[in-house]
Design a protein around this motif. Sequence first.
Motif, short mmCIF file in Angstrom:
data_model
loop_
_atom_site.label_atom_id
_atom_site.label_comp_id
_atom_site.label_asym_id
_atom_site.label_seq_id
_atom_site.Cartn_x
_atom_site.Cartn_y
_atom_site.Cartn_z
N SER A 49 71.68 31.62 55.55
CA SER A 49 72.22 30.27 55.45
C SER A 49 72.96 29.84 56.70
O SER A 49 73.46 28.72 56.78
CB SER A 49 73.17 30.17 54.25
OG SER A 49 74.27 31.05 54.44
N GLU A 50 73.05 30.71 57.70
CA GLU A 50 73.83 30.40 58.90
C GLU A 50 72.89 30.01 60.04
O GLU A 50 71.95 30.71 60.34
CB GLU A 50 74.65 31.62 59.33
CG GLU A 50 75.51 31.37 60.58
CD GLU A 50 76.20 32.64 61.04
OE1 GLU A 50 76.93 32.56 62.03
OE2 GLU A 50 75.98 33.69 60.43
N SER A 51 73.11 28.87 60.65
CA SER A 51 72.32 28.45 61.79
C SER A 51 73.19 28.35 63.03
O SER A 51 74.41 28.23 62.95
CB SER A 51 71.66 27.08 61.53
OG SER A 51 72.64 26.10 61.40
N VAL A 52 72.55 28.42 64.18
CA VAL A 52 73.27 28.32 65.44
C VAL A 52 73.70 26.88 65.64
O VAL A 52 72.87 25.98 65.72
CB VAL A 52 72.38 28.78 66.61
CG1 VAL A 52 73.09 28.60 67.94
CG2 VAL A 52 71.97 30.23 66.42
N THR A 53 75.00 26.63 65.73
CA THR A 53 75.51 25.27 65.89
C THR A 53 76.44 25.14 67.08
O THR A 53 77.05 24.10 67.27
CB THR A 53 76.27 24.82 64.63
OG1 THR A 53 77.32 25.74 64.35
CG2 THR A 53 75.34 24.75 63.43
N THR A 54 76.57 26.19 67.89
CA THR A 54 77.42 26.08 69.07
C THR A 54 76.77 25.16 70.08
O THR A 54 75.55 25.06 70.16
CB THR A 54 77.63 27.46 69.70
OG1 THR A 54 76.36 28.04 69.96
CG2 THR A 54 78.42 28.37 68.80
N ALA A 55 77.61 24.46 70.87
CA ALA A 55 77.08 23.52 71.84
C ALA A 55 76.20 24.21 72.86
O ALA A 55 75.22 23.66 73.32
CB ALA A 55 78.23 22.79 72.55
N VAL A 56 76.53 25.43 73.22
CA VAL A 56 75.74 26.20 74.18
C VAL A 56 75.68 27.64 73.72
O VAL A 56 76.70 28.23 73.40
CB VAL A 56 76.37 26.13 75.59
CG1 VAL A 56 75.63 27.04 76.54
CG2 VAL A 56 76.37 24.72 76.11
N ALA A 122 72.12 21.26 82.34
CA ALA A 122 71.92 22.38 81.41
C ALA A 122 72.58 23.65 81.96
O ALA A 122 73.22 24.40 81.21
CB ALA A 122 70.43 22.61 81.16
N ARG A 123 72.43 23.89 83.24
CA ARG A 123 73.06 25.08 83.84
C ARG A 123 74.59 24.96 83.79
O ARG A 123 75.29 25.95 83.53
CB ARG A 123 72.59 25.27 85.27
CG ARG A 123 71.12 25.64 85.39
CD ARG A 123 70.79 26.21 86.75
NE ARG A 123 69.35 26.34 86.92
CZ ARG A 123 68.62 27.34 86.41
NH1 ARG A 123 69.22 28.29 85.69
NH2 ARG A 123 67.31 27.39 86.61
N SER A 124 75.11 23.76 84.02
CA SER A 124 76.56 23.57 84.01
C SER A 124 77.15 23.83 82.62
O SER A 124 78.33 24.17 82.50
CB SER A 124 76.93 22.16 84.47
OG SER A 124 76.74 21.20 83.44
N LEU A 125 76.34 23.67 81.57
CA LEU A 125 76.79 23.92 80.21
C LEU A 125 76.81 25.41 79.86
O LEU A 125 77.26 25.78 78.78
CB LEU A 125 75.90 23.16 79.22
CG LEU A 125 76.01 21.63 79.26
CD1 LEU A 125 74.98 21.00 78.33
CD2 LEU A 125 77.41 21.17 78.89
#
Length: 310
Positions: A49-56, A122-125
């Motif tokens: 039930s857990e999905s990846v939700t972190t910004a990066v 994307a790299r900066s994130l």
Amino acid sequence: MSSGSEGRFHSVDVSSITPGPLRATLRTADGVLLEALHQPCTARSGSASESVTTAVDGGTAIVVAHGFTGSVDRPAVRRAAAVLASRAAVVTFSFRGHGRSGGHSTVGDREVLDLAAAVAWARSLGHRRVVTVGFSMGGSVVLRHAALYGAAYAGRARERAVAATDAGRAGDAREPWLAADAPEGRTDAVAAVSAPARWYYRGTAPMRRVHWVITRPVGRLVGRYGLRTRIHPEDWSPVPLSPVEAVPLIAPTPLLIVHGDRDAYFPLDHPRMLAAAGPSELWLEPGMGHAENAADDALLGRLADWLVRA
């Protein structure tokens, strides 16, 4: 916030830094403002039930380059992003002259700077690995971007500059606006879908209509108000490096070329010409039409798997 060395690329007006989708405005090396969206990977991790939700997540990010008249919020782009996000984080953006981005479309020329800004963001994130996939016009852009921001082109550009200086000339760079030595803008793998091999192709009825929109004043009005795409009125000067000329400069970056056998815009001699020009993998897709509108979820999933593994 700065997303590149020496201030080449910038992200400003960030609307959110919380987990989840992140919208931002990017500034290209030539000062054009672009709308962009970062979408976290939605792959399951931990419990069911857990999905990846972190910004990066720190892993791979896939940067999507849409086709002519597309934009970050067009349904076909959002559908593609949703499928790709099941394998990796995704960055979508609107090319100059499209959507809510500024500037005017140069139909594949300076759009290389737009893609470089998105890759740098994307790299900066925090993504350790950034890959690109482009559709139609976006396909030509990802090919040229991979070449122009790669070591092979940068080395040749330096050689030309030295030769020009020795000859007493100001320089003869093919892309005088390019910051080819910007490593934060480079891609780790590239996939071009439904891309042209050469410029000025008018061999099909759809491409003759596209050229009418691009080259005629009335056509550009149709583009602006009917297709929501602002097109630059001036001809290319100089003519930029073509996609087929770019391919030999991409290696050793992994390259995938994808094309449908029912593409109404570019027949199969285009992907075959691209594949013959340098090291690459070629997928000819039975029954597929043109670009992101014709790419089904199964193909998008295979594309994402290839980009993550490549």
